[in-house]
Scaffold this motif. Sequence first.
Motif, mmCIF file in Angstrom:
data_model
loop_
_atom_site.group_PDB
_atom_site.id
_atom_site.type_symbol
_atom_site.label_atom_id
_atom_site.label_comp_id
_atom_site.label_asym_id
_atom_site.label_seq_id
_atom_site.Cartn_x
_atom_site.Cartn_y
_atom_site.Cartn_z
ATOM 1 N N ASP B 33 -3.485 43.198 116.282
ATOM 2 C CA ASP B 33 -3.745 43.325 117.721
ATOM 3 C C ASP B 33 -2.650 44.186 118.346
ATOM 4 O O ASP B 33 -1.840 44.782 117.633
ATOM 5 C CB ASP B 33 -3.824 41.933 118.366
ATOM 6 C CG ASP B 33 -2.591 41.115 118.078
ATOM 7 O OD1 ASP B 33 -1.503 41.713 117.905
ATOM 8 O OD2 ASP B 33 -2.691 39.881 118.008
ATOM 9 N N SER B 34 -2.598 44.211 119.691
ATOM 10 C CA SER B 34 -1.665 45.143 120.341
ATOM 11 C C SER B 34 -0.196 44.784 120.090
ATOM 12 O O SER B 34 0.645 45.660 119.919
ATOM 13 C CB SER B 34 -1.948 45.203 121.838
ATOM 14 O OG SER B 34 -1.920 43.917 122.398
ATOM 15 N N LEU B 35 0.130 43.465 120.050
ATOM 16 C CA LEU B 35 1.514 43.078 119.738
ATOM 17 C C LEU B 35 1.843 43.460 118.299
ATOM 18 O O LEU B 35 2.934 43.959 118.000
ATOM 19 C CB LEU B 35 1.692 41.567 119.902
ATOM 20 C CG LEU B 35 2.243 41.030 121.205
ATOM 21 C CD1 LEU B 35 2.439 39.533 121.125
ATOM 22 C CD2 LEU B 35 3.570 41.699 121.543
ATOM 23 N N HIS B 37 0.536 45.804 116.653
ATOM 24 C CA HIS B 37 0.591 47.263 116.562
ATOM 25 C C HIS B 37 2.037 47.755 116.691
ATOM 26 O O HIS B 37 2.518 48.564 115.901
ATOM 27 C CB HIS B 37 -0.275 47.840 117.687
ATOM 28 C CG HIS B 37 -0.665 49.265 117.490
ATOM 29 N ND1 HIS B 37 -1.548 49.898 118.300
ATOM 30 C CD2 HIS B 37 -0.272 50.192 116.575
ATOM 31 C CE1 HIS B 37 -1.699 51.157 117.899
ATOM 32 N NE2 HIS B 37 -0.926 51.346 116.852
ATOM 33 N N LEU B 38 2.735 47.225 117.709
ATOM 34 C CA LEU B 38 4.123 47.656 117.928
ATOM 35 C C LEU B 38 5.039 47.132 116.819
ATOM 36 O O LEU B 38 6.006 47.790 116.433
ATOM 37 C CB LEU B 38 4.618 47.191 119.301
ATOM 38 C CG LEU B 38 3.894 47.787 120.499
ATOM 39 C CD1 LEU B 38 4.609 47.425 121.798
ATOM 40 C CD2 LEU B 38 3.774 49.304 120.381
ATOM 41 N N LYS B 39 4.733 45.955 116.322
ATOM 42 C CA LYS B 39 5.509 45.384 115.208
ATOM 43 C C LYS B 39 5.389 46.298 113.979
ATOM 44 O O LYS B 39 6.370 46.590 113.301
ATOM 45 C CB LYS B 39 4.933 43.993 114.889
ATOM 46 C CG LYS B 39 5.927 42.991 114.354
ATOM 47 C CD LYS B 39 5.241 41.624 114.259
ATOM 48 C CE LYS B 39 5.986 40.688 113.364
ATOM 49 N NZ LYS B 39 7.234 40.211 113.887
ATOM 50 N N ILE B 41 4.654 49.498 114.061
ATOM 51 C CA ILE B 41 5.355 50.765 114.345
ATOM 52 C C ILE B 41 6.866 50.602 114.121
ATOM 53 O O ILE B 41 7.517 51.464 113.521
ATOM 54 C CB ILE B 41 5.049 51.253 115.785
ATOM 55 C CG1 ILE B 41 3.581 51.698 115.867
ATOM 56 C CG2 ILE B 41 5.976 52.366 116.211
ATOM 57 C CD1 ILE B 41 3.103 52.040 117.260
ATOM 58 N N SER B 42 7.415 49.459 114.567
ATOM 59 C CA SER B 42 8.846 49.188 114.344
ATOM 60 C C SER B 42 9.161 49.241 112.852
ATOM 61 O O SER B 42 10.147 49.847 112.430
ATOM 62 C CB SER B 42 9.221 47.788 114.837
ATOM 63 O OG SER B 42 9.297 47.765 116.209
ATOM 64 N N GLU B 45 8.936 52.874 111.436
ATOM 65 C CA GLU B 45 10.066 53.719 111.851
ATOM 66 C C GLU B 45 11.329 53.389 111.059
ATOM 67 O O GLU B 45 12.064 54.280 110.641
ATOM 68 C CB GLU B 45 10.320 53.539 113.351
ATOM 69 C CG GLU B 45 9.225 54.173 114.191
ATOM 70 C CD GLU B 45 9.611 54.330 115.661
ATOM 71 O OE1 GLU B 45 9.214 55.325 116.259
ATOM 72 O OE2 GLU B 45 10.311 53.448 116.188
ATOM 73 N N LEU B 52 8.138 57.751 116.016
ATOM 74 C CA LEU B 52 6.785 57.845 116.574
ATOM 75 C C LEU B 52 6.865 57.761 118.096
ATOM 76 O O LEU B 52 7.782 57.143 118.632
ATOM 77 C CB LEU B 52 5.901 56.729 116.010
ATOM 78 C CG LEU B 52 5.724 56.763 114.487
ATOM 79 C CD1 LEU B 52 5.044 55.507 113.978
ATOM 80 C CD2 LEU B 52 4.948 57.992 114.058
ATOM 81 N N SER B 53 5.907 58.391 118.762
ATOM 82 C CA SER B 53 5.942 58.402 120.229
ATOM 83 C C SER B 53 4.658 57.789 120.790
ATOM 84 O O SER B 53 3.732 57.471 120.045
ATOM 85 C CB SER B 53 6.094 59.834 120.729
ATOM 86 O OG SER B 53 4.881 60.508 120.501
ATOM 87 N N MET B 54 4.628 57.685 122.125
ATOM 88 C CA MET B 54 3.443 57.154 122.810
ATOM 89 C C MET B 54 2.186 57.949 122.434
ATOM 90 O O MET B 54 1.096 57.401 122.382
ATOM 91 C CB MET B 54 3.635 57.254 124.326
ATOM 92 C CG MET B 54 4.401 56.114 124.946
ATOM 93 S SD MET B 54 3.392 54.674 125.258
ATOM 94 C CE MET B 54 2.603 55.099 126.796
ATOM 95 N N LEU B 57 0.176 56.740 119.633
ATOM 96 C CA LEU B 57 -0.305 55.366 119.774
ATOM 97 C C LEU B 57 -1.812 55.300 120.026
ATOM 98 O O LEU B 57 -2.259 54.889 121.075
ATOM 99 C CB LEU B 57 0.448 54.697 120.932
ATOM 100 C CG LEU B 57 0.327 53.188 121.048
ATOM 101 C CD1 LEU B 57 1.041 52.519 119.909
ATOM 102 C CD2 LEU B 57 0.914 52.726 122.367
ATOM 103 N N TRP B 59 -5.409 53.829 118.191
ATOM 104 C CA TRP B 59 -5.825 52.941 117.109
ATOM 105 C C TRP B 59 -6.320 53.753 115.905
ATOM 106 O O TRP B 59 -6.151 53.341 114.777
ATOM 107 C CB TRP B 59 -6.936 51.999 117.623
ATOM 108 C CG TRP B 59 -6.396 50.928 118.503
ATOM 109 C CD1 TRP B 59 -5.133 50.851 119.017
ATOM 110 C CD2 TRP B 59 -7.085 49.769 118.968
ATOM 111 N NE1 TRP B 59 -4.995 49.727 119.786
ATOM 112 C CE2 TRP B 59 -6.181 49.043 119.767
ATOM 113 C CE3 TRP B 59 -8.374 49.290 118.794
ATOM 114 C CZ2 TRP B 59 -6.530 47.849 120.394
ATOM 115 C CZ3 TRP B 59 -8.731 48.094 119.414
ATOM 116 C CH2 TRP B 59 -7.811 47.380 120.200
#
Lengths: 432, 79
Positions: B33-35, B37-39, B41-42, B45, B52-54, B57, B59
């Motif tokens: 999910d969206s949370l 997604h950032l996990k 990406i972290s 990286e 990575l940039s906005m 982002l 899907w």
Amino acid sequence: MKVALFFLSALFVALVSRGHWWSALPYALLPPLWFFLQKTFSAKIKSSLAAFWAVVLIELSPLLLLKPIFSFQASLALPLGLSFFVFQAVSFTADWRKAKIKEFPSLLDYWLFLLFFPKFLCGPLERFAHFRDEVAKASWLPKGTRLLAFELLLSGLAKKFLVANYLRSLTAPYFDQAGPPSSLLEALAVTYAFAAEFYCDFSAYTDLAQGLALVAGISLVPNFRQPYLAQSTQDFWQRWHISLSMWFRDYVHYPLFFATKNLTFTVFTTFFLMGLWHGFGANYLALGVYWGIVMVVFSWIQPLRVRIASANEGRRWYSVFCWLLTFHVVLVSFFLLRDSSGFAWEKLSLLQPLGFTPFVEQSLFRLLFVLPLLFCVEMVRRKSTDKISGLQALSANKKIGLFVLLAYYSFILFFFTEEKGLTDVRFLYFQF
Amino acid sequence: MKELIRAYIQKNFLGPGKNLGDDDPLFESGVIDSLGHLKLISFLEKEFAVSLSMDDLTWENFDSVNKIIALLDSRKGGA
């Protein structure tokens, strides 16, 4: 059609501002001001981050200036719908920068987007590109969605006037009046009642907004998806006030993460701000901190949760456990949200965790009285989609049964109860 | 690279021992999910030293192991 919708919306704003005309000023003055600002700097907003932030700050300024003042002045009330108005203006600027809006709109399109009367007071928060597409095909009572519009209006009216207002008469004395210490059981019972009231009140507003918009053939974005069946807190935020969660995700959560690259800070700050958006009282601060901590812990223990869920896949008791845990984590936040006076916190005495107060006995009985109605309304809504009414999916007998049930509840509530305020048209979210 | 990403998704989102094909959808199917997604990406990286940039982002960029690899390759190639 657009002009008619705009005048209806302007009339609606004038009606909700009657008695305190100054509160209509932001809606009369700011849209043209913001529009010409954005039009003048439309290229700059895309190319320069500083220009973009300057415009966003200008748009946020009414909320940033007025919200703290009105939070601490009980005699004053924030202009109704200001938060939603400002949030949508910010989303327009951000979407323009990201080229999600292909063509710069006319002033009428922009103004109508901000003021469209069904969603003006409490959302759902629309995105300009979706809203413009919907307005482009608007027509009065289109054949395909007439029944859905009727069902949404009926469901909204039933939830608000037959359930939410009735429950408010139970919960309001506990939260709004000082009294003797209560028990943990009483606090729990009253918070259960409030959870039902809050959902019915807020989702009723959304149903009415969506139903009214559908009268003009405009389909607004969904805002609720059976939130109390969520299996995790993250799942809850994808089901409750969805358009606000998505707004915070796209315009706070993501930008903050890419600016800081710190996930814990991002998660905490986003949910803290979501809590603080409700107001600057101690309970709202506590609400923000509470959700911030819950969601950070949720994120940290994700691998453990996945391992446990995987080991218990298909076991019904585990699903029930996750549902109960999530629901009670949410309940704590609702207690904090509702207790703006602090009276409920004062009454809560842990020395008598199981005290059976008269309220507990009455409220449990009354909850059992109203919840079957809520269940029936929700079952119908579950079968509906963006275009198809859930009523269409019901057999003729079930439809008759539903109307008999509605008539029965209306009759009992209006003629055999002495509760006051059952016809109160104010919604809980108006205050935010 | 592929196995590291697969193992991370299995550990954090899917569950240990669950099969995850190279083209299996991650967002469409609700695995992430969206949370999450950032996990993810972290993790990418830190693990693969990319930024990575906005703009990345979407899907579509992350919707399968193969798509994530393609994104990382394009970022490393562009760096």
